[in-house]
Write an enzyme that holds these catalytic residues in place. Sequence first.
Site, mmCIF file in Angstrom:
data_model
loop_
_atom_site.group_PDB
_atom_site.id
_atom_site.type_symbol
_atom_site.label_atom_id
_atom_site.label_comp_id
_atom_site.label_asym_id
_atom_site.label_seq_id
_atom_site.Cartn_x
_atom_site.Cartn_y
_atom_site.Cartn_z
ATOM 1 N N ALA A 175 0.829 -1.209 0.000
ATOM 2 C CA ALA A 175 0.000 0.000 0.000
ATOM 3 C C ALA A 175 0.867 1.263 0.000
ATOM 4 O O ALA A 175 0.628 2.199 -0.774
ATOM 5 C CB ALA A 175 -0.934 -0.003 1.211
ATOM 6 N N SER B 85 9.502 0.751 8.736
ATOM 7 C CA SER B 85 10.377 0.130 9.708
ATOM 8 C C SER B 85 10.702 -1.296 9.278
ATOM 9 O O SER B 85 9.815 -2.150 9.245
ATOM 10 C CB SER B 85 9.679 0.137 11.077
ATOM 11 O OG SER B 85 10.255 -0.822 11.906
ATOM 12 N N VAL C 24 2.361 -11.159 2.294
ATOM 13 C CA VAL C 24 1.566 -12.011 1.411
ATOM 14 C C VAL C 24 0.767 -11.096 0.484
ATOM 15 O O VAL C 24 0.720 -9.888 0.689
ATOM 16 C CB VAL C 24 0.594 -12.928 2.192
ATOM 17 C CG1 VAL C 24 1.284 -14.142 2.739
ATOM 18 C CG2 VAL C 24 -0.124 -12.154 3.282
ATOM 19 N N ALA D 28 -2.129 -12.484 -5.653
ATOM 20 C CA ALA D 28 -3.059 -12.612 -6.775
ATOM 21 C C ALA D 28 -3.821 -11.301 -6.944
ATOM 22 O O ALA D 28 -4.159 -10.636 -5.971
ATOM 23 C CB ALA D 28 -4.033 -13.749 -6.522
ATOM 24 N N LYS E 52 -3.074 -14.350 -15.218
ATOM 25 C CA LYS E 52 -4.212 -14.950 -14.504
ATOM 26 C C LYS E 52 -5.484 -14.682 -15.290
ATOM 27 O O LYS E 52 -5.823 -13.528 -15.559
ATOM 28 C CB LYS E 52 -4.280 -14.323 -13.110
ATOM 29 C CG LYS E 52 -5.467 -14.788 -12.292
ATOM 30 C CD LYS E 52 -5.474 -14.146 -10.920
ATOM 31 C CE LYS E 52 -6.749 -14.444 -10.186
ATOM 32 N NZ LYS E 52 -6.916 -13.670 -8.957
ATOM 33 N N PRO F 290 -14.163 -16.593 -14.285
ATOM 34 C CA PRO F 290 -13.247 -16.033 -15.283
ATOM 35 C C PRO F 290 -13.260 -14.509 -15.320
ATOM 36 O O PRO F 290 -14.224 -13.878 -14.890
ATOM 37 C CB PRO F 290 -13.832 -16.570 -16.592
ATOM 38 C CG PRO F 290 -15.314 -16.622 -16.331
ATOM 39 C CD PRO F 290 -15.499 -16.885 -14.854
ATOM 40 N N LEU G 81 -4.230 -2.321 4.406
ATOM 41 C CA LEU G 81 -4.780 -3.085 5.531
ATOM 42 C C LEU G 81 -5.218 -2.184 6.683
ATOM 43 O O LEU G 81 -6.049 -2.580 7.498
ATOM 44 C CB LEU G 81 -3.733 -4.091 6.019
ATOM 45 C CG LEU G 81 -3.313 -5.147 4.971
ATOM 46 C CD1 LEU G 81 -2.160 -5.990 5.492
ATOM 47 C CD2 LEU G 81 -4.494 -6.035 4.597
ATOM 48 N N THR H 218 -8.914 -9.220 -3.839
ATOM 49 C CA THR H 218 -9.397 -7.850 -3.978
ATOM 50 C C THR H 218 -8.621 -6.791 -3.187
ATOM 51 O O THR H 218 -8.871 -5.600 -3.360
ATOM 52 C CB THR H 218 -10.874 -7.781 -3.547
ATOM 53 O OG1 THR H 218 -11.035 -8.526 -2.338
ATOM 54 C CG2 THR H 218 -11.777 -8.361 -4.619
ATOM 55 N N ILE I 294 -5.454 -5.664 -3.166
ATOM 56 C CA ILE I 294 -4.623 -4.711 -3.911
ATOM 57 C C ILE I 294 -5.527 -3.790 -4.731
ATOM 58 O O ILE I 294 -5.254 -2.599 -4.889
ATOM 59 C CB ILE I 294 -3.570 -5.455 -4.758
ATOM 60 C CG1 ILE I 294 -2.543 -6.098 -3.800
ATOM 61 C CG2 ILE I 294 -2.872 -4.515 -5.745
ATOM 62 C CD1 ILE I 294 -1.503 -6.978 -4.459
#
Length: 504
Positions: free
Chosen positions: A17, A41, A49, A52, A80, A98, A335, A346, A348
């Site tokens: 982010a 930091s 993580v 996708a 993807k 899809p 986050l 979703t 990102i």
Amino acid sequence: MSGTVIRRIVIVGGGTAGWMAAAALAALVKRPDLSIRLVESEEIGTVGVGEATIPHIRSFNQRLGLDEDVFMARTQATFKLGIEFRDWGRLGDSYIHPFGAYGRSIDRVGFHHHWLRLRRSGAAADIHDYSLPVVAARMGRFTRPETDPRSLLSTFSYAFQFDAGLYAAYLREYAEARGVVRTEGRVTEVEQHPDSGHIRAVTLDRGDRIEGDLFIDCSGFRGLLIEGALKAGYEDWTQWLPCDRAVAVPCDTVEASIPYTRATALEAGWSWRIPLQHRVGNGYVYSSAFLSDDQAVERLMGRLEGPARAEPRMLRFTTGRRRRQWLGNCVAIGLSSGFLEPLESTSIHLIQAAITNLVELFPDTGFDPADADEFNRVMDLEYDRIRDFLVLHYNATQRDDTPFWDHCRTMAVPDSLAEKMALFRERGVVARYRDGLFLEPSWLAVYFGQRMEPDAWDPLSDRAPDAALADTLETLRTSIQRAAAAMPSHEAFVRACCAAGGHA
Ligand SMILES: Cc1cc2nc3c(=O)[nH]c(=O)nc-3n(C[C@H](O)[C@H](O)[C@H](O)COP(=O)(O)OP(=O)(O)OC[C@H]3O[C@@H](n4cnc5c(N)ncnc54)[C@H](O)[C@@H]3O)c2cc1C
């Protein structure tokens, strides 16, 4: 304009982010008199993580002017075409959600209505056979789509599976080259203006004091500024999305990389499998009310297809969102703004949406509350709509083999989702909305993939004669088969255009 122009932006946090925000602000709002500083930091580190994505990330990269092949090589990325969901409707089921359409409208009636009608008489194949990205994904094939709307190859889109740590490093280079200044250190104190409550400065463990006009909180789950200092509050959605933990571990690649992510429903949650160029990312997202950490680790490690490349990493989270993501002179991105589990990749996208909205509503030092209200309204809708779509995956199941699935199948869902499901059950109608993710094909993928059956179809479909309709569908199905079979293998495509190490 009630204030003066913003001259100092301070970003706290250097995960995906933080560096996405820094890169975008440097590219899109940078002026010679604007300074952008990012504090992070190394001792605290990042969540580590997030591999996708969904197709929207391509427009983010394009706005920054990134060359796609170089970006892919730098981040060990693969293509993807969607997500395969295994064992969600019933054990043994499999379908692909899809990035693309199912068939096309005929006589201005949605394809799936015709399909429903023909299927009753046994004259239609599986709905997924009418989606080019599904058929190509199942064959392990890939090519970039075409723009000519008459071409079958224009009926799909694509995203990436990549190493998010490498993406952040790549964007850091990009941002620093455009004048962003990075400061290493741990924020230990947040200083607020006594009257307005706005943030005035942050102090680091080494004693530096960094003042700013606009503060962007990218500090991760802890929400150091938005929650720690400003107490924005958090809406907890655990009653609808009961998973609250994850264990993640990468493993060696043992087979050719496939152009899709896999999400397999397990006894108390689901596991992900994300193939990158150099490794496969794996994780188990689960509910601690139904499974212990040790059981989750054992289950995940037992499923790995190759040797593990690291120790399993444990993560805890509370699904939900911040009550206000923009408060005063602070905007939470990533986050720190909330968390929705990665079932539809979703997070990102939510970072990107927040950045886009911030750029559009870029304030001055007067911080007109109207800007914050509009930002919060749009971001709330983004979160709510993704939440409903995720809850659908858990609730639209016939699984009754574990207490977790009994809970999910029988739980109350948000009213906004209950209405959508009722509308679909009645006559196959997918509710439309303006803001937020997931259009009709996505809802259809999950409804049909998880065995939700409408009672009827659009009666306008009945105008088309059976035989002619059956012919049209069969021609489409065979054209899709041919188009997919003519594509190169995903592995060969990646090797040819964007293999890691192949670009400077
Ligand atoms: C299990 C799991 C799987 C996921 N999978 C996906 C996925 O497949 N796709 C997807 O889109 N998203 C996924 N996500 C979400 C994704 O990981 C995040 O959206 C993304 O990494 C952004 O994180 P962040 O930058 O907000 O926070 P972090 O990565 O946690 O970064 C926080 C930063 O703040 C800094 N910081 C914190 N406190 C201080 C302090 N006091 N002083 C200075 N610096 C500080 C840290 O050092 C760090 O640099 C997943 C998340 C989880 C938990």
